[in-house]
Design a protein around this motif. Sequence first.
Motif, short mmCIF file in Angstrom:
data_model
loop_
_atom_site.label_atom_id
_atom_site.label_comp_id
_atom_site.label_asym_id
_atom_site.label_seq_id
_atom_site.Cartn_x
_atom_site.Cartn_y
_atom_site.Cartn_z
N THR A 183 -0.84 14.49 12.19
CA THR A 183 -1.51 14.24 10.91
C THR A 183 -0.82 13.11 10.16
O THR A 183 0.40 13.03 10.12
CB THR A 183 -1.47 15.52 10.02
N TRP A 184 -1.63 12.25 9.54
CA TRP A 184 -1.07 11.23 8.65
C TRP A 184 -0.73 11.87 7.31
O TRP A 184 -1.50 12.64 6.74
CB TRP A 184 -2.08 10.11 8.41
N GLY A 185 0.47 11.55 6.79
CA GLY A 185 0.89 12.05 5.49
C GLY A 185 1.73 11.01 4.78
O GLY A 185 2.17 10.02 5.38
N SER A 186 1.96 11.21 3.52
CA SER A 186 2.67 10.23 2.71
C SER A 186 4.18 10.39 2.84
O SER A 186 4.69 11.35 3.41
CB SER A 186 2.25 10.35 1.25
N VAL A 187 4.89 9.39 2.30
CA VAL A 187 6.35 9.36 2.28
C VAL A 187 6.79 9.40 0.82
O VAL A 187 6.19 8.76 -0.04
CB VAL A 187 6.87 8.09 2.96
N CYS A 188 7.86 10.14 0.53
CA CYS A 188 8.35 10.29 -0.84
C CYS A 188 9.33 9.18 -1.19
O CYS A 188 10.04 8.66 -0.32
CB CYS A 188 9.00 11.65 -1.02
N ARG A 189 9.42 8.82 -2.45
CA ARG A 189 10.14 7.62 -2.88
C ARG A 189 11.62 7.82 -3.15
O ARG A 189 12.37 6.85 -3.25
CB ARG A 189 9.48 7.06 -4.15
N GLY A 220 0.81 -1.21 0.00
CA GLY A 220 0.00 0.00 0.00
C GLY A 220 0.84 1.25 0.00
O GLY A 220 2.08 1.22 -0.05
N TRP A 221 0.14 2.36 0.04
CA TRP A 221 0.80 3.66 0.15
C TRP A 221 1.36 3.80 1.57
O TRP A 221 0.65 3.59 2.55
CB TRP A 221 -0.19 4.79 -0.13
N LEU A 222 2.62 4.15 1.67
CA LEU A 222 3.26 4.29 2.98
C LEU A 222 2.92 5.66 3.56
O LEU A 222 3.07 6.69 2.89
CB LEU A 222 4.77 4.14 2.85
N GLU A 223 2.46 5.67 4.82
CA GLU A 223 2.13 6.92 5.50
C GLU A 223 2.78 6.96 6.87
O GLU A 223 2.92 5.93 7.54
CB GLU A 223 0.61 7.08 5.65
N VAL A 224 3.18 8.15 7.28
CA VAL A 224 3.76 8.37 8.60
C VAL A 224 2.90 9.39 9.34
O VAL A 224 2.40 10.35 8.75
CB VAL A 224 5.23 8.85 8.48
N PHE A 225 2.70 9.14 10.64
CA PHE A 225 1.96 10.07 11.49
C PHE A 225 2.97 11.01 12.14
O PHE A 225 3.84 10.59 12.89
CB PHE A 225 1.18 9.30 12.56
N TYR A 226 2.87 12.29 11.83
CA TYR A 226 3.77 13.29 12.38
C TYR A 226 3.01 14.59 12.59
O TYR A 226 2.16 14.96 11.78
CB TYR A 226 4.97 13.53 11.44
N ASN A 227 3.30 15.26 13.69
CA ASN A 227 2.68 16.56 14.00
C ASN A 227 1.16 16.48 13.99
O ASN A 227 0.47 17.42 13.61
CB ASN A 227 3.16 17.63 13.01
#
Length: 359
Positions: A262-268, A253-260
């Motif tokens: 909010t969930w957001g994506s990670v760049c490749r 799946g799309w990799l997401e990280v929770f920071y500050n």
Amino acid sequence: MNISGRWRVLCASHWSLANANVVCRQLGCGVAISTPRGPHLVEGNDQISTARFHCSGAEAFLWSCPVTVLGGPDCSHGNTASVICSGNQTQVLPQCNDSVSEPVGSAASEESAPYCSGEGPTGQKTLFITPSMGRQLRLVDGGGPCAGRVEIMDQDSWGTICDDSWDLDDARVVCRQLGCGEALNATRSAHFGAGSGPIWLDDLNCAGNESHVWNCPSQGWGKHDCRHKQDAGVICSEFLALRMVSEDQQCAGWLEVFYNGTWGSVCRSPMEDITVSMICRQLGCGNSGSLNSSVALREGSRPQWVDGIQCQKTDTSLWQCPSDPWNYTSCSPKEEVYISCAGDLLFLCLSQLCRMSLV
């Protein structure tokens, strides 16, 4: 700190008195009096580590503290960590209390530890460390060092804080004291589970700028009318979590990280095999994986939190991998990473993460 055979200056980002206390004790220099801010002399060829330490204060060595490297700031040579220790002047005066008094001539930018001073045996001014310096702070059962139930150690016992009057001002003090950034949420009603042992504080009323949470006004040390079902907790901006987002697959799946908060994506870019393997292992999805560049562009808007992740063999989690600094738009949506891992997902939902997601 000597890292991989080379001395590196530590960055001042989220540098806390708890970290400084560990350093002073490790060097046999008493306890931390202050962590002066501002530019300091650093040799031009010295490298600066972007690692953020989250010490409780009880650790014997700085490298025993939880550490975060991912998303670390680009520290300039004017933003380096420093500490002033008490040296061997660690006597305790019974009449000293836990109030904070600023040292003479201190700058407003300095973070000061609680202490008091008095006349020494020769009539000279002497520094005396207060009994509160033995207290330690930690967050428990939150899935990381920057979220969880607030616990304080005193008299060799870990205890909790009651949630009466518990708010963001109180949480701000906790997050800053632990080097965990800003407070996002002040949780109540044992959100991270009920603790045990003493309840050290109740009706806390912090202004938000105190250096230690036990310096805030309260009913008094150890005085309360609560039970552990009212234990207070916090979620700080430096709390991190990881997940994959997919409609029908468990380990892709799309990799997401929770920071500050909010969930957001990670760049490749420039994600290598060692980084992909680290991510799959951390998610319980086996020891290897691959990038998938053939998936369609994802709909919706979200932060693209981080780019340039470069894990090394010595890293034990994604949080210890160097990367570019956190940025709300680290890359374009078409550069968001989609990972397919080789293994099966061991845990679909960590209980603490589920509770956190509902906040």
